[in-house]
Design a protein around this motif. Structure first.
Motif, PDB file in Angstrom:
ATOM      1  N   VAL A  20       0.816  -1.219   0.000  1.00  0.00           N
ATOM      2  CA  VAL A  20       0.000   0.000   0.000  1.00  0.00           C
ATOM      3  C   VAL A  20       0.847   1.264   0.000  1.00  0.00           C
ATOM      4  O   VAL A  20       0.638   2.174  -0.808  1.00  0.00           O
ATOM      5  N   GLN A  21       1.837   1.320   0.885  1.00  0.00           N
ATOM      6  CA  GLN A  21       2.576   2.579   1.048  1.00  0.00           C
ATOM      7  C   GLN A  21       3.939   2.331   1.691  1.00  0.00           C
ATOM      8  O   GLN A  21       4.068   1.528   2.611  1.00  0.00           O
ATOM      9  N   TRP A  22       4.948   3.027   1.159  1.00  0.00           N
ATOM     10  CA  TRP A  22       6.263   3.060   1.789  1.00  0.00           C
ATOM     11  C   TRP A  22       6.311   4.252   2.743  1.00  0.00           C
ATOM     12  O   TRP A  22       5.933   5.360   2.368  1.00  0.00           O
ATOM     13  N   TYR A  23       6.799   4.009   3.957  1.00  0.00           N
ATOM     14  CA  TYR A  23       6.956   5.101   4.914  1.00  0.00           C
ATOM     15  C   TYR A  23       8.330   5.760   4.792  1.00  0.00           C
ATOM     16  O   TYR A  23       8.535   6.860   5.271  1.00  0.00           O
ATOM     17  N   ARG A  24       9.280   5.063   4.163  1.00  0.00           N
ATOM     18  CA  ARG A  24      10.616   5.604   3.956  1.00  0.00           C
ATOM     19  C   ARG A  24      10.907   5.628   2.456  1.00  0.00           C
ATOM     20  O   ARG A  24      10.264   4.927   1.674  1.00  0.00           O
ATOM     21  N   ARG A  25      11.906   6.424   2.076  1.00  0.00           N
ATOM     22  CA  ARG A  25      12.242   6.562   0.662  1.00  0.00           C
ATOM     23  C   ARG A  25      13.489   5.762   0.314  1.00  0.00           C
ATOM     24  O   ARG A  25      14.286   5.429   1.196  1.00  0.00           O
ATOM     25  N   ASP A  26      13.640   5.484  -0.974  1.00  0.00           N
ATOM     26  CA  ASP A  26      14.822   4.770  -1.448  1.00  0.00           C
ATOM     27  C   ASP A  26      16.069   5.577  -1.119  1.00  0.00           C
ATOM     28  O   ASP A  26      16.161   6.769  -1.427  1.00  0.00           O
ATOM     29  N   GLY A  27      17.041   4.934  -0.473  1.00  0.00           N
ATOM     30  CA  GLY A  27      18.267   5.622  -0.089  1.00  0.00           C
ATOM     31  C   GLY A  27      18.256   6.184   1.315  1.00  0.00           C
ATOM     32  O   GLY A  27      19.264   6.737   1.766  1.00  0.00           O
ATOM     33  N   GLU A  34      12.036   0.227  12.923  1.00  0.00           N
ATOM     34  CA  GLU A  34      11.304   1.327  12.314  1.00  0.00           C
ATOM     35  C   GLU A  34      10.373   0.789  11.227  1.00  0.00           C
ATOM     36  O   GLU A  34      10.740  -0.085  10.446  1.00  0.00           O
ATOM     37  N   ILE A  35       9.137   1.305  11.178  1.00  0.00           N
ATOM     38  CA  ILE A  35       8.158   0.843  10.194  1.00  0.00           C
ATOM     39  C   ILE A  35       8.597   1.280   8.802  1.00  0.00           C
ATOM     40  O   ILE A  35       8.846   2.459   8.556  1.00  0.00           O
ATOM     41  N   LEU A  36       8.663   0.317   7.874  1.00  0.00           N
ATOM     42  CA  LEU A  36       9.103   0.599   6.514  1.00  0.00           C
ATOM     43  C   LEU A  36       7.937   0.761   5.548  1.00  0.00           C
ATOM     44  O   LEU A  36       7.904   1.693   4.756  1.00  0.00           O
ATOM     45  N   LEU A  46      -1.239  -4.901   7.620  1.00  0.00           N
ATOM     46  CA  LEU A  46      -0.092  -5.043   8.514  1.00  0.00           C
ATOM     47  C   LEU A  46       1.010  -4.062   8.153  1.00  0.00           C
ATOM     48  O   LEU A  46       1.177  -3.701   6.983  1.00  0.00           O
ATOM     49  N   GLU A  47       1.762  -3.650   9.176  1.00  0.00           N
ATOM     50  CA  GLU A  47       2.945  -2.819   8.968  1.00  0.00           C
ATOM     51  C   GLU A  47       4.189  -3.691   9.144  1.00  0.00           C
ATOM     52  O   GLU A  47       4.240  -4.547  10.021  1.00  0.00           O
ATOM     53  N   VAL A  48       5.180  -3.467   8.298  1.00  0.00           N
ATOM     54  CA  VAL A  48       6.405  -4.269   8.309  1.00  0.00           C
ATOM     55  C   VAL A  48       7.565  -3.376   8.723  1.00  0.00           C
ATOM     56  O   VAL A  48       7.743  -2.281   8.174  1.00  0.00           O
ATOM     57  N   SER A  49       8.345  -3.848   9.678  1.00  0.00           N
ATOM     58  CA  SER A  49       9.441  -3.063  10.243  1.00  0.00           C
ATOM     59  C   SER A  49      10.802  -3.551   9.754  1.00  0.00           C
ATOM     60  O   SER A  49      10.948  -4.669   9.257  1.00  0.00           O
ATOM     61  N   ALA A  50      11.800  -2.711   9.940  1.00  0.00           N
ATOM     62  CA  ALA A  50      13.174  -3.047   9.556  1.00  0.00           C
ATOM     63  C   ALA A  50      13.775  -4.017  10.563  1.00  0.00           C
ATOM     64  O   ALA A  50      13.550  -3.888  11.773  1.00  0.00           O
ATOM     65  N   ASP A  51      14.567  -4.967  10.058  1.00  0.00           N
ATOM     66  CA  ASP A  51      15.220  -5.945  10.926  1.00  0.00           C
ATOM     67  C   ASP A  51      16.608  -5.501  11.370  1.00  0.00           C
ATOM     68  O   ASP A  51      17.243  -6.163  12.190  1.00  0.00           O
ATOM     69  N   ALA A  52      17.096  -4.371  10.806  1.00  0.00           N
ATOM     70  CA  ALA A  52      18.437  -3.919  11.150  1.00  0.00           C
ATOM     71  C   ALA A  52      18.594  -2.449  10.771  1.00  0.00           C
ATOM     72  O   ALA A  52      17.786  -1.894  10.017  1.00  0.00           O
ATOM     73  N   ASP A  53      19.629  -1.816  11.315  1.00  0.00           N
ATOM     74  CA  ASP A  53      19.995  -0.462  10.892  1.00  0.00           C
ATOM     75  C   ASP A  53      20.699  -0.551   9.549  1.00  0.00           C
ATOM     76  O   ASP A  53      21.405  -1.529   9.253  1.00  0.00           O
ATOM     77  N   GLY A  54      20.534   0.478   8.708  1.00  0.00           N
ATOM     78  CA  GLY A  54      21.280   0.483   7.461  1.00  0.00           C
ATOM     79  C   GLY A  54      20.639   1.328   6.384  1.00  0.00           C
ATOM     80  O   GLY A  54      19.693   2.096   6.625  1.00  0.00           O
ATOM     81  N   LEU A  55      21.172   1.173   5.168  1.00  0.00           N
ATOM     82  CA  LEU A  55      20.724   1.946   4.010  1.00  0.00           C
ATOM     83  C   LEU A  55      19.639   1.162   3.269  1.00  0.00           C
ATOM     84  O   LEU A  55      19.839   0.021   2.867  1.00  0.00           O
ATOM     85  N   LEU A  56      18.489   1.791   3.066  1.00  0.00           N
ATOM     86  CA  LEU A  56      17.345   1.126   2.439  1.00  0.00           C
ATOM     87  C   LEU A  56      17.410   1.254   0.928  1.00  0.00           C
ATOM     88  O   LEU A  56      17.589   2.342   0.377  1.00  0.00           O
ATOM     89  N   LYS A  57      17.231   0.119   0.229  1.00  0.00           N
ATOM     90  CA  LYS A  57      17.130   0.078  -1.222  1.00  0.00           C
ATOM     91  C   LYS A  57      15.787  -0.540  -1.576  1.00  0.00           C
ATOM     92  O   LYS A  57      15.551  -1.737  -1.353  1.00  0.00           O
ATOM     93  N   ILE A  58      14.858   0.266  -2.126  1.00  0.00           N
ATOM     94  CA  ILE A  58      13.522  -0.205  -2.456  1.00  0.00           C
ATOM     95  C   ILE A  58      13.529  -0.882  -3.827  1.00  0.00           C
ATOM     96  O   ILE A  58      13.999  -0.305  -4.813  1.00  0.00           O
ATOM     97  N   LEU A  59      12.998  -2.102  -3.883  1.00  0.00           N
ATOM     98  CA  LEU A  59      12.966  -2.874  -5.126  1.00  0.00           C
ATOM     99  C   LEU A  59      11.576  -2.913  -5.763  1.00  0.00           C
ATOM    100  O   LEU A  59      11.450  -3.076  -6.971  1.00  0.00           O
ATOM    101  N   VAL A  60      10.537  -2.782  -4.956  1.00  0.00           N
ATOM    102  CA  VAL A  60       9.160  -2.828  -5.456  1.00  0.00           C
ATOM    103  C   VAL A  60       8.433  -1.562  -5.030  1.00  0.00           C
ATOM    104  O   VAL A  60       8.370  -1.276  -3.826  1.00  0.00           O
ATOM    105  N   LYS A  94      10.523  14.508   5.729  1.00  0.00           N
ATOM    106  CA  LYS A  94      10.277  13.166   5.229  1.00  0.00           C
ATOM    107  C   LYS A  94       9.086  13.114   4.286  1.00  0.00           C
ATOM    108  O   LYS A  94       9.081  12.374   3.313  1.00  0.00           O
ATOM    109  N   THR A  95       8.068  13.887   4.590  1.00  0.00           N
ATOM    110  CA  THR A  95       6.840  13.812   3.800  1.00  0.00           C
ATOM    111  C   THR A  95       6.645  14.985   2.879  1.00  0.00           C
ATOM    112  O   THR A  95       5.698  15.006   2.110  1.00  0.00           O
TER     113      THR A  95
END
Length: 444
Positions: A20-27, A34-36, A46-60, A94-95
């Motif tokens: 439905v929606q990304w809460y964070r942006r690519d990069g 944190e909810i992604l 459902l909301e899906v959270s990050a499993d680790a700290d780091g740089l996010l790369k969105i594929l879909v 962010k928004t």
């Protein structure tokens, strides 16, 4: 190290979900927990959270339907060493880009630009810097537009800085505005085509819309499709009939008023109306087990337990979380279970196990102002109890006309398994328990 972010499993029968929606942006740099993003299936959101700290790369990208287990992003956990993890990004930053792009699309799609009427600023606001703009869903945007409000004026309470319908309604309550119905005259925006005014030179050119621009098509969400199919099947596959009665709520209101503070102090939860109806339904279901049974083929399946679903109108559609073993729970346990389900729905944490196994359902249309309705069966269940608005009405008591707080109740039932005598008896038992709540109270 590249960590895969997958669409989680939410039940054996669920094979795909809508991103439905990304809460964070690519990069973006993200933190563990944190909810992604948010996903929606035909049953839950459902909301899906990050499993680790780091740089996010969105594929879909958002808006895509994906199979369960699909990798929709990766997190580079080693990137935090090369690029320090910054403080949590302000919601305005962010928004901001999302809001600006949405505004550009809306402006391009509108035939004539219309400026929404801003609600007055709170006293003492002066020239202070504008509040950050929260994340706003489509349904909340429609409510804001209907009431002529600006999202930046309202403090969001949802996860990730999202603005919920509850936030908007609470804001309206604080300002003394009605939370339902049509907007006030002063908040109605100017029509796209206005009559020609004598003082306007030259006269305003009339805008004629092409037929295709007068309608908007949007795909049904998975949950809405599921609701539509479920309701249709209930109408087609059951011999549904509805019977009605009315209940004098005077004594129950007195009991709640008398013990409200004591109950709150002892159990740390409010004493509501729904717990009384849950207990009353449990009493009636034990006496009339057909309303707690299912039809499977040419057999009737009776249940020796009472699991009651409570219908809740969520932002994305109707959901019916189930409270198990209602007959064995006290009032405090019931109120806590209701509150826990409501919180899960608001925070998109509802699980499949919360929705399964119900044997009977209660729906309260009174919270929306409904005076009377005929609820639709929640198949394969054979009964559903509909509650409605409490309204002062003249009634005859001991030969005298008095004003009492009355509620209409409706029982829809499957006539294949439940006869009219049993349905009427069930509602009469509910009426007796609610009008004399001392019979079912055990904890105060």
């Amino acid at each position: 190290m590249q960590i895969e972010v997958k669409v989680p499993e939410v039940g054996e029968s669920v094979q795909e979900a809508l991103l439905v929606q990304w809460y964070r942006r690519d990069g973006d740099m993200v933190r563990k927990g944190e909810i992604l993003f948010i996903i929606e299936t035909d049953k839950v959101t459902l909301e899906v959270s990050a499993d680790a700290d780091g740089l996010l790369k969105i594929l879909v990208p958002e808006g895509q339907t994906v199979r369960i287990g699909t990798v929709v992003a990766t997190i580079d956990s080693e990137a935090r060493e090369a690029k320090p993890l910054p403080a949590r990004q302000p919601e305005a930053e962010k928004t901001g880009e999302v809001v600006e792009k949405a505004a550009e699309r809306e402006a391009a799609a509108a035939p004539v630009p219309v400026s929404p009427v801003r609600a007055p600023s709170p006293p003492g606001a002066g020239t202070a810097e504008a509040s950050p703009r929260p994340i706003v869903s489509e349904s909340v945007k429609e409510l804001l537009a209907e009431r002529g409000l600006d999202a930046a004026q309202i403090t969001p309470s949802g996860p990730g800085g999202r603005l919920t319908r509850g936030d908007v309604l609470a804001f309206l309550d604080e300002r003394g505005q009605e939370t339902t119905g049509k907007p006030d005259e002063k908040t109605v925006t100017e029509p796209a085509v206005m009559p020609e005014a004598p003082r306007r030179v030259p006269p305003r050119r009339q805008v004629v819309l092409a037929p295709e621009e007068l309608t908007v098509r949007k795909p049904m969400t998975p949950i809405r499709r599921r609701i539509a199919d479920h309701m249709l099947q209930a109408r087609l596959n059951t011999a549904m009939l509805t019977t009605f009665n009315e209940i004098d709520m005077s004594r129950l209101q007195e009991i709640r008023k008398q013990f409200r503070d004591l109950f709150q102090k002892k159990h740390s939860v409010s004493l509501g109306i729904m717990s009384f109806f849950l207990k009353a339904a449990a009493v009636a279901l034990k006496e009339l087990p057909e309303l707690n049974a299912f039809i499977e083929g040419h057999e009737i399946v009776y249940h020796n337990y009472i699991h009651i679903g409570v219908a809740v109108g969520a932002e994305r559609g109707l959901v019916v979380p189930v409270i198990r073993d209602v007959d064995k729970l006290g009032f405090a346990d019931l109120e806590k279970a209701i509150l826990d389900h409501v919180r899960k729905i608001r925070e998109n944490r509802l699980e499949m196990s919360d929705l399964e196994g119900g044997t009977f359902t209660i729906s309260n249309g009174g919270v929306y102002g409904s005076l009377m309705s005929t609820p639709i069966l929640n198949s394969p269940q054979s009964g559903i109890l509909g509650l409605h608005k409490i309204e002062d009405r003249p009634v005859v008591v001991d030969g005298r006309i008095v004003v009492r707080p009355m509620m209409y109740v409706a029982l829809s039932y499957d006539h294949r398994i439940v006869d009219g005598r049993e349905a009427v008896t069930f509602l009469k038992r509910i009426k007796e328990c609610i009008e004399n709540p001392e019979r079912i109270m055990v904890e105060i």
